[in-house]
Design a protein around this motif. Structure first.
Motif, PDB file in Angstrom:
ATOM      1  N   VAL A   2       0.840  -1.015  -0.152  1.00  0.00           N
ATOM      2  CA  VAL A   2      -0.020   0.004   0.003  1.00  0.00           C
ATOM      3  C   VAL A   2       0.706   1.345   0.107  1.00  0.00           C
ATOM      4  O   VAL A   2       1.778   1.351   0.675  1.00  0.00           O
ATOM      5  CB  VAL A   2      -0.880   0.106   1.282  1.00  0.00           C
ATOM      6  CG1 VAL A   2      -1.802   1.267   1.090  1.00  0.00           C
ATOM      7  CG2 VAL A   2      -1.842  -1.323   1.353  1.00  0.00           C
ATOM      8  N   ILE A  28      -7.719  -2.511   3.487  1.00  0.00           N
ATOM      9  CA  ILE A  28      -7.824  -0.748   4.054  1.00  0.00           C
ATOM     10  C   ILE A  28      -8.395  -1.015   5.498  1.00  0.00           C
ATOM     11  O   ILE A  28      -7.578  -0.574   6.174  1.00  0.00           O
ATOM     12  CB  ILE A  28      -8.840  -0.117   3.330  1.00  0.00           C
ATOM     13  CG1 ILE A  28      -8.316  -0.047   1.716  1.00  0.00           C
ATOM     14  CG2 ILE A  28      -8.798   1.256   3.893  1.00  0.00           C
ATOM     15  CD1 ILE A  28      -7.001   0.601   1.517  1.00  0.00           C
ATOM     16  N   LEU A  42      -9.793   7.027   5.826  1.00  0.00           N
ATOM     17  CA  LEU A  42     -10.186   6.403   4.865  1.00  0.00           C
ATOM     18  C   LEU A  42     -11.444   5.577   4.932  1.00  0.00           C
ATOM     19  O   LEU A  42     -11.959   5.109   3.769  1.00  0.00           O
ATOM     20  CB  LEU A  42      -8.876   5.321   4.574  1.00  0.00           C
ATOM     21  CG  LEU A  42      -7.781   5.821   4.577  1.00  0.00           C
ATOM     22  CD1 LEU A  42      -6.721   4.695   4.373  1.00  0.00           C
ATOM     23  CD2 LEU A  42      -7.639   6.639   3.248  1.00  0.00           C
ATOM     24  N   LEU A  50     -15.406   2.657   2.203  1.00  0.00           N
ATOM     25  CA  LEU A  50     -14.303   3.516   1.773  1.00  0.00           C
ATOM     26  C   LEU A  50     -14.894   5.000   1.803  1.00  0.00           C
ATOM     27  O   LEU A  50     -16.213   5.114   1.314  1.00  0.00           O
ATOM     28  CB  LEU A  50     -13.672   3.343   0.476  1.00  0.00           C
ATOM     29  CG  LEU A  50     -12.798   1.878   0.560  1.00  0.00           C
ATOM     30  CD1 LEU A  50     -12.475   1.660  -0.748  1.00  0.00           C
ATOM     31  CD2 LEU A  50     -11.764   1.971   1.675  1.00  0.00           C
ATOM     32  N   TYR A  56      -8.793   5.483  -4.944  1.00  0.00           N
ATOM     33  CA  TYR A  56      -8.233   4.251  -4.720  1.00  0.00           C
ATOM     34  C   TYR A  56      -7.960   3.375  -5.841  1.00  0.00           C
ATOM     35  O   TYR A  56      -8.810   3.222  -6.859  1.00  0.00           O
ATOM     36  CB  TYR A  56      -9.147   3.340  -3.725  1.00  0.00           C
ATOM     37  CG  TYR A  56      -9.594   4.066  -2.540  1.00  0.00           C
ATOM     38  CD1 TYR A  56      -8.881   4.078  -1.470  1.00  0.00           C
ATOM     39  CD2 TYR A  56     -10.971   4.851  -2.579  1.00  0.00           C
ATOM     40  CE1 TYR A  56      -9.351   4.682  -0.136  1.00  0.00           C
ATOM     41  CE2 TYR A  56     -11.290   5.407  -1.590  1.00  0.00           C
ATOM     42  CZ  TYR A  56     -10.675   5.299  -0.241  1.00  0.00           C
ATOM     43  OH  TYR A  56     -11.144   6.074   0.928  1.00  0.00           O
ATOM     44  N   GLU A  69     -15.382  -1.767  -3.662  1.00  0.00           N
ATOM     45  CA  GLU A  69     -14.718  -2.319  -2.307  1.00  0.00           C
ATOM     46  C   GLU A  69     -14.578  -3.581  -2.394  1.00  0.00           C
ATOM     47  O   GLU A  69     -13.530  -4.052  -1.361  1.00  0.00           O
ATOM     48  CB  GLU A  69     -15.738  -1.720  -1.230  1.00  0.00           C
ATOM     49  CG  GLU A  69     -15.687  -0.202  -1.134  1.00  0.00           C
ATOM     50  CD  GLU A  69     -16.660   0.375  -0.270  1.00  0.00           C
ATOM     51  OE1 GLU A  69     -17.711  -0.545   0.017  1.00  0.00           O
ATOM     52  OE2 GLU A  69     -17.018   1.350   0.330  1.00  0.00           O
ATOM     53  N   ILE A  81      -3.223   5.281  -2.752  1.00  0.00           N
ATOM     54  CA  ILE A  81      -4.454   5.928  -2.060  1.00  0.00           C
ATOM     55  C   ILE A  81      -4.063   7.433  -2.335  1.00  0.00           C
ATOM     56  O   ILE A  81      -3.010   7.646  -1.624  1.00  0.00           O
ATOM     57  CB  ILE A  81      -4.734   5.458  -0.641  1.00  0.00           C
ATOM     58  CG1 ILE A  81      -5.060   4.305  -0.508  1.00  0.00           C
ATOM     59  CG2 ILE A  81      -5.828   6.553  -0.181  1.00  0.00           C
ATOM     60  CD1 ILE A  81      -4.954   3.589   0.834  1.00  0.00           C
TER      61      ILE A  81
END
Length: 88
Positions: A2, A28, A42, A50, A56, A69, A81
């Motif tokens: 990430v 996440i 987030l 989210l 994203y 998602e 992100i």
């Protein structure tokens, strides 16, 4: 992996981290669990969605054009992100 950018990076104080999860939202949630400074940044208040303010990406593709998602992730995928960007 990430990666976070701009104002999120300033709060997060990391360039990139390794996170696991089978779906985008699970990854996440794991990120926020391991890095509480991101709590409220987030995820919506119910922590099952989210926040729509951010962009994203999964391997450079916006999850809005994938399965949102619920997009499945696998080892080696890159999540990026980006905070909202404005200007003119």
């Amino acid at each position: 992996t990430v990666k976070v950018y701009a104002t999120i990076r300033e709060k997060f104080n990391h360039d990139a981290v390794q996170i696991s999860g089978s779906s985008f939202i699970e990854a996440i949630k794991q990120l926020v669990s391991e890095y509480p400074v991101l709590e409220g940044e987030l995820l919506n208040e119910d922590v099952n969605h989210l926040k729509g303010d951010y962009i994203y990406l999964l391997n450079g593709r916006n999850i809005e054009y994938l399965d949102k998602e619920g997009t499945l992730i696998k080892d080696g995928d890159r999540i990026s992100i980006f905070p909202p960007i404005g200007g003119g």
